[in-house]
Enzyme design. Structure first.
Site: not given
Length: 220
Positions: A65, A67, A78, A187
Protein backbone atom coordinates in the site's frame (compact mmCIF):
# COMPACT_ATOMS: atom_id res chain seq x y z
CA UNK A 1 -9.91 5.39 -21.47
CA UNK A 2 -7.28 8.15 -21.52
CA UNK A 3 -4.71 7.37 -18.83
CA UNK A 4 -1.55 9.43 -18.50
CA UNK A 5 1.24 6.89 -18.08
CA UNK A 6 4.69 6.42 -19.61
CA UNK A 7 4.31 5.51 -23.29
CA UNK A 8 6.12 2.16 -23.22
CA UNK A 9 4.10 1.07 -20.20
CA UNK A 10 0.93 2.14 -21.98
CA UNK A 11 1.90 -0.07 -24.90
CA UNK A 12 2.85 -3.00 -22.64
CA UNK A 13 -0.48 -2.73 -20.81
CA UNK A 14 -2.45 -2.18 -24.00
CA UNK A 15 -6.12 -3.01 -23.49
CA UNK A 16 -5.97 -3.02 -19.69
CA UNK A 17 -7.38 0.50 -19.42
CA UNK A 18 -10.51 -0.44 -21.38
CA UNK A 19 -11.45 -3.43 -19.24
CA UNK A 20 -14.57 -3.16 -17.05
CA UNK A 21 -12.62 -3.57 -13.80
CA UNK A 22 -10.36 -0.61 -14.64
CA UNK A 23 -13.29 1.61 -15.55
CA UNK A 24 -14.91 0.77 -12.22
CA UNK A 25 -11.61 1.38 -10.43
CA UNK A 26 -11.09 4.75 -12.12
CA UNK A 27 -14.61 5.87 -11.14
CA UNK A 28 -14.02 4.80 -7.52
CA UNK A 29 -10.66 6.58 -7.27
CA UNK A 30 -12.01 9.76 -8.85
CA UNK A 31 -14.84 9.84 -6.30
CA UNK A 32 -12.42 9.24 -3.44
CA UNK A 33 -10.29 12.22 -4.47
CA UNK A 34 -13.38 14.42 -4.74
CA UNK A 35 -14.74 13.49 -1.30
CA UNK A 36 -11.61 13.49 0.85
CA UNK A 37 -7.84 13.29 1.11
CA UNK A 38 -6.20 10.51 -0.87
CA UNK A 39 -2.50 9.73 -1.28
CA UNK A 40 -0.46 10.16 -3.37
CA UNK A 41 -1.55 13.26 -5.27
CA UNK A 42 -3.35 12.45 -8.56
CA UNK A 43 -0.35 13.32 -10.74
CA UNK A 44 1.82 10.82 -8.82
CA UNK A 45 -0.50 7.79 -8.90
CA UNK A 46 1.51 6.25 -11.77
CA UNK A 47 4.87 7.64 -10.63
CA UNK A 48 6.41 4.14 -10.35
CA UNK A 49 5.77 3.62 -14.07
CA UNK A 50 6.59 7.15 -15.18
CA UNK A 51 9.94 7.26 -13.36
CA UNK A 52 10.97 3.78 -14.56
CA UNK A 53 9.89 3.20 -18.19
CA UNK A 54 9.03 -0.35 -19.23
CA UNK A 55 12.05 -0.70 -21.51
CA UNK A 56 14.40 0.44 -18.71
CA UNK A 57 13.25 -1.94 -15.95
CA UNK A 58 15.99 -4.16 -14.54
CA UNK A 59 14.79 -4.76 -10.98
CA UNK A 60 11.32 -4.94 -9.42
CA UNK A 61 10.63 -4.39 -5.72
CA UNK A 62 7.04 -5.07 -4.71
CA UNK A 63 5.25 -3.23 -1.93
CA UNK A 64 1.65 -3.37 -0.77
CA UNK A 65 0.00 0.00 0.00
CA UNK A 66 1.11 3.63 -0.33
CA UNK A 67 1.97 5.36 2.93
CA UNK A 68 -1.19 6.96 4.32
CA UNK A 69 0.38 9.79 6.35
CA UNK A 70 0.65 13.41 5.26
CA UNK A 71 3.43 14.22 2.75
CA UNK A 72 4.79 10.65 2.74
CA UNK A 73 3.58 8.86 -0.39
CA UNK A 74 4.80 9.91 -3.80
CA UNK A 75 3.97 6.85 -5.86
CA UNK A 76 7.04 4.70 -5.19
CA UNK A 77 6.99 1.63 -2.92
CA UNK A 78 8.95 2.06 0.34
CA UNK A 79 9.97 5.59 -0.69
CA UNK A 80 9.07 8.91 0.92
CA UNK A 81 9.58 12.50 -0.13
CA UNK A 82 12.74 14.39 0.79
CA UNK A 83 12.72 15.86 4.32
CA UNK A 84 10.12 13.31 5.49
CA UNK A 85 11.17 11.04 8.36
CA UNK A 86 12.45 7.71 7.01
CA UNK A 87 9.92 4.93 7.81
CA UNK A 88 11.00 1.90 9.86
CA UNK A 89 10.91 -0.59 6.96
CA UNK A 90 13.13 1.63 4.83
CA UNK A 91 15.52 2.10 7.75
CA UNK A 92 15.87 -1.68 7.81
CA UNK A 93 16.36 -1.80 4.03
CA UNK A 94 19.17 0.73 4.37
CA UNK A 95 20.67 -1.32 7.21
CA UNK A 96 20.72 -4.46 5.07
CA UNK A 97 22.31 -2.55 2.19
CA UNK A 98 25.02 -1.31 4.54
CA UNK A 99 25.65 -4.81 5.93
CA UNK A 100 25.59 -6.33 2.44
CA UNK A 101 27.52 -3.75 0.42
CA UNK A 102 29.09 -1.40 2.96
CA UNK A 103 27.09 1.59 1.71
CA UNK A 104 26.27 4.13 4.42
CA UNK A 105 22.55 5.01 4.66
CA UNK A 106 21.58 8.32 3.04
CA UNK A 107 19.74 10.97 5.04
CA UNK A 108 16.79 10.93 2.64
CA UNK A 109 14.16 8.25 2.15
CA UNK A 110 13.50 9.35 -1.43
CA UNK A 111 14.33 6.38 -3.67
CA UNK A 112 13.94 8.16 -7.00
CA UNK A 113 17.67 7.64 -7.55
CA UNK A 114 16.93 3.89 -7.76
CA UNK A 115 14.12 4.29 -10.29
CA UNK A 116 16.41 6.27 -12.58
CA UNK A 117 18.67 3.20 -12.71
CA UNK A 118 15.88 0.79 -13.65
CA UNK A 119 14.37 -0.19 -10.30
CA UNK A 120 10.57 -0.37 -10.45
CA UNK A 121 9.18 0.37 -6.98
CA UNK A 122 5.67 -1.00 -7.42
CA UNK A 123 2.94 -1.07 -4.81
CA UNK A 124 0.12 -3.56 -5.33
CA UNK A 125 -2.38 -0.78 -4.59
CA UNK A 126 -1.61 2.65 -6.01
CA UNK A 127 -3.86 4.86 -3.87
CA UNK A 128 -5.05 5.03 -0.26
CA UNK A 129 -7.34 7.21 1.82
CA UNK A 130 -5.52 9.44 4.32
CA UNK A 131 -4.85 7.74 7.66
CA UNK A 132 -6.71 4.58 6.63
CA UNK A 133 -4.33 1.78 5.64
CA UNK A 134 -5.68 -0.68 3.10
CA UNK A 135 -8.70 1.48 2.27
CA UNK A 136 -8.27 1.07 -1.51
CA UNK A 137 -7.47 -2.63 -1.50
CA UNK A 138 -9.66 -5.00 -3.52
CA UNK A 139 -11.00 -2.22 -5.71
CA UNK A 140 -9.12 -3.25 -8.85
CA UNK A 141 -5.59 -1.98 -8.35
CA UNK A 142 -4.31 -5.49 -7.59
CA UNK A 143 -5.57 -6.75 -10.96
CA UNK A 144 -3.87 -3.85 -12.72
CA UNK A 145 -0.52 -4.35 -10.98
CA UNK A 146 -0.75 -8.12 -11.60
CA UNK A 147 -1.04 -7.27 -15.30
CA UNK A 148 2.09 -5.10 -15.03
CA UNK A 149 4.06 -7.91 -13.36
CA UNK A 150 2.84 -10.43 -15.93
CA UNK A 151 3.86 -8.11 -18.79
CA UNK A 152 7.36 -7.77 -17.34
CA UNK A 153 7.66 -11.52 -16.83
CA UNK A 154 6.50 -12.40 -20.34
CA UNK A 155 8.01 -9.59 -22.41
CA UNK A 156 11.41 -9.11 -20.76
CA UNK A 157 14.33 -11.36 -19.77
CA UNK A 158 16.75 -11.51 -16.86
CA UNK A 159 14.97 -9.18 -14.46
CA UNK A 160 15.48 -9.35 -10.71
CA UNK A 161 12.33 -9.48 -8.58
CA UNK A 162 12.67 -8.80 -4.84
CA UNK A 163 9.69 -10.22 -2.98
CA UNK A 164 9.66 -9.37 0.71
CA UNK A 165 6.96 -10.92 2.86
CA UNK A 166 4.17 -13.38 2.06
CA UNK A 167 1.98 -10.79 0.35
CA UNK A 168 4.64 -9.92 -2.24
CA UNK A 169 5.59 -13.56 -2.66
CA UNK A 170 2.00 -14.56 -3.37
CA UNK A 171 1.68 -11.71 -5.85
CA UNK A 172 4.88 -12.86 -7.55
CA UNK A 173 3.54 -16.32 -8.36
CA UNK A 174 2.91 -15.19 -11.96
CA UNK A 175 6.65 -14.59 -12.53
CA UNK A 176 8.45 -17.05 -14.81
CA UNK A 177 11.40 -18.13 -12.68
CA UNK A 178 13.18 -19.70 -15.64
CA UNK A 179 13.48 -16.24 -17.27
CA UNK A 180 14.15 -14.12 -14.19
CA UNK A 181 15.82 -14.14 -10.78
CA UNK A 182 13.30 -14.15 -7.93
CA UNK A 183 14.69 -13.26 -4.49
CA UNK A 184 12.45 -13.90 -1.48
CA UNK A 185 12.81 -12.90 2.18
CA UNK A 186 10.63 -11.82 5.11
CA UNK A 187 9.32 -8.27 5.03
CA UNK A 188 11.74 -5.54 6.24
CA UNK A 189 9.19 -4.33 8.79
CA UNK A 190 10.53 -4.24 12.39
CA UNK A 191 8.01 -7.01 13.12
CA UNK A 192 9.69 -9.48 10.77
CA UNK A 193 13.08 -8.18 9.59
CA UNK A 194 14.99 -10.23 12.14
CA UNK A 195 13.40 -13.44 10.82
CA UNK A 196 15.51 -13.46 7.67
CA UNK A 197 15.39 -10.10 5.94
CA UNK A 198 18.56 -9.10 7.74
CA UNK A 199 21.30 -11.16 6.14
CA UNK A 200 19.35 -11.93 2.95
CA UNK A 201 22.06 -10.23 0.83
CA UNK A 202 19.57 -9.48 -1.92
CA UNK A 203 21.34 -6.34 -3.06
CA UNK A 204 24.66 -7.99 -3.82
CA UNK A 205 22.88 -11.01 -5.33
CA UNK A 206 20.90 -8.67 -7.58
CA UNK A 207 23.99 -6.83 -8.80
CA UNK A 208 25.89 -10.05 -9.45
CA UNK A 209 23.00 -11.35 -11.57
CA UNK A 210 22.77 -8.10 -13.54
CA UNK A 211 26.51 -8.13 -14.24
CA UNK A 212 26.33 -11.78 -15.33
CA UNK A 213 23.69 -10.78 -17.89
CA UNK A 214 25.56 -7.78 -19.24
CA UNK A 215 23.67 -5.10 -17.34
CA UNK A 216 24.92 -2.23 -15.20
CA UNK A 217 24.61 -2.97 -11.45
CA UNK A 218 22.48 -0.72 -9.27
CA UNK A 219 24.15 1.93 -7.12
CA UNK A 220 22.11 1.25 -4.02
Amino acid sequence: MAVKIEKNWKEALNGEFEKPYFRTLAKFVKEEYSFGTVYPSPKLVFNAFDSCPFDKVKVVILGQDPYHGQNQAHGLAFSVRDSVEIPPSLINIYKEIEDDLGIKPPKSGNLTRWTKQGVLLLNATLTVRANLAGSHQKKGWEEFTDAAITALSEKKKNLVFMLWGSYAQNKGEVINKSRHLVLEAPHPSPLSASRGFFGCRHFSACNLYLIMHGKEPIEW
